[in-house]
Design a protein around this motif. Structure first.
Motif: not given
Length: 354
Positions: A14-21, A43-48, A60-64, A188-195
């Motif tokens: 989890a990165a904060s705000g509008e910054t992603y890694y 590894v996107f935002e700590g998730f494989l 490993n992710q439905d959005w991907l 683009k595809y994973g933001k809704s998953y994170l929020s």
């Protein structure tokens, strides 16, 4: 399915705000019998998000999976590029064994390529780090375009690395043309998953009549949840112990809080409640301490437990290669590797705009 990997990656989450890694983690395992020589994890935002080697291609992710379904050729090219990096990666790190008595090709080498993107400002940051046999080894200072040794064992090859500017140019190219474009796709595809916000299922568990009563919450997201026991509406601390926050296979989380119920008179049980609170959600999940609601290890459940255990063992067998890769990644990362890109830092850990 990937519980062990999720656990190992949890500390990065989890990165904060509008910054992603995004981290692109590459591994070389030469000389390990019955094991792929090379593998890559995204590894996107700590998730494989995905793992692939010459034999395994795992998302490993439905959005991907949604992205891959819409853009199969783009994803195929991305995977091919990652796998095609193996020979270059091997060539770049062939002198990592200079400091030891190991014969060439026997060490385990890790590379972390990480890019950060501020969606609001469009600022980008990045770093590249190498590990050798579970130890930090070499890091790139992108601001000065200089490699420096993060391990005394690497000092014998640093001058050679800095004299060869192609190593920096390759790292810069991967950051700009590999990591960043993929990160923007993932956002683009994973933001809704994170929020998303998901409340848990909550159960009362007890191993034996003399054991503490466990209030177990599972399936919640994000990981900003708290649990506590209360009596007559007031939180209590005596006789209460809190468990760790743990990840589930699907990216959700679980946690437990324990109550020494043996000391509580049966007629007072109705005065106790387990409360789960998820940050940003007004509704609490409240579970009364009730003997009839407690699940325990009794003979009638043995068949169910056996069946479940068999299923778990079968599932874990399918992902053993990925688990071993993650374990090696964590061994490298836990040795003073900082995974949050700091915008102001000492020269030995500076990052810069790409």
């Amino acid at each position: 399915m990937i519980k062990v990997i999720a656990l190992l990656l949890l500390l990065q989450n989890a990165a904060s705000g509008e910054t992603y890694y995004l981290e692109m983690d590459h591994f070389l395992y030469p000389g390990v019998p019955n094991f792929p020589e090379y593998g890559v994890m995204d590894v996107f935002e700590g998730f494989l998000a995905s793992y692939h080697d010459d034999n395994v291609k795992h998302i490993n992710q439905d959005w991907l999976k949604e992205y891959v379904k819409k853009h199969p050729e783009d994803w195929k090219l991305s995977v091919q590029a990652c796998l095609g990096y193996k020979d270059l990666f091997r060539t770049q790190t062939k002198n990592f064994n200079t400091w030891s008595n190991q014969s060439e090709g026997k060490e385990i080498i890790q590379q972390i390529i990480r890019c950060d993107w501020d969606e609001e400002t469009d600022n980008t940051f990045g770093h590249v780090k190498y590990g050798n046999n579970g130890e930090d080894f070499i890091t790139l200072d992108t601001k000065t375009e200089t490699w420096f040794a993060t391990n005394s064992k690497a000092e014998v090859i640093i001058d050679e690395w800095n004299a060869d500017k192609t190593k920096y140019e390759i790292a810069k190219y991967i950051l700009q043309n590999g990591c960043l474009p993929l990160l923007k796709v993932f956002v683009k595809y994973g933001k809704s998953y994170l929020s998303r916000k998901v409340l848990p299922s909550v159960f009362l568990l007890q191993k034996s009549p003399s054991s503490p009563v466990t209030c177990h919450a599972t399936g919640f997201f994000p990981d900003k949840g708290i649990m506590f026991w209360r009596k007559d509406g007031e939180e209590i601390h005596e006789g209460v112990e809190h468990g760790d926050l743990l990840p589930n296979d699907d990216g959700s989380f679980q946690m437990s809080v324990y109550l020494e119920a043996l000391k509580i008179p049966p007629e007072d049980w109705g005065r106790y409640e387990c409360v789960f609170q998820l940050s940003g959600v007004q509704n609490y999940v409240v579970t009364k301490l009730d003997q009839d609601s407690i699940r325990s290890n009794n003979p009638k459940n043995e068949g169910l437990l056996t069946t479940t255990s068999i299923a778990v063992i079968a599932t874990m067998g399918c992902v053993i290669v990925i688990i071993i890769v993650a374990l090696s990644s964590t061994a490298f990362k836990k040795r003073n590797v900082t995974h949050s890109i700091e915008r102001s830092s000492t020269p030995s850990s500076e990052t810069a705009s790409l």
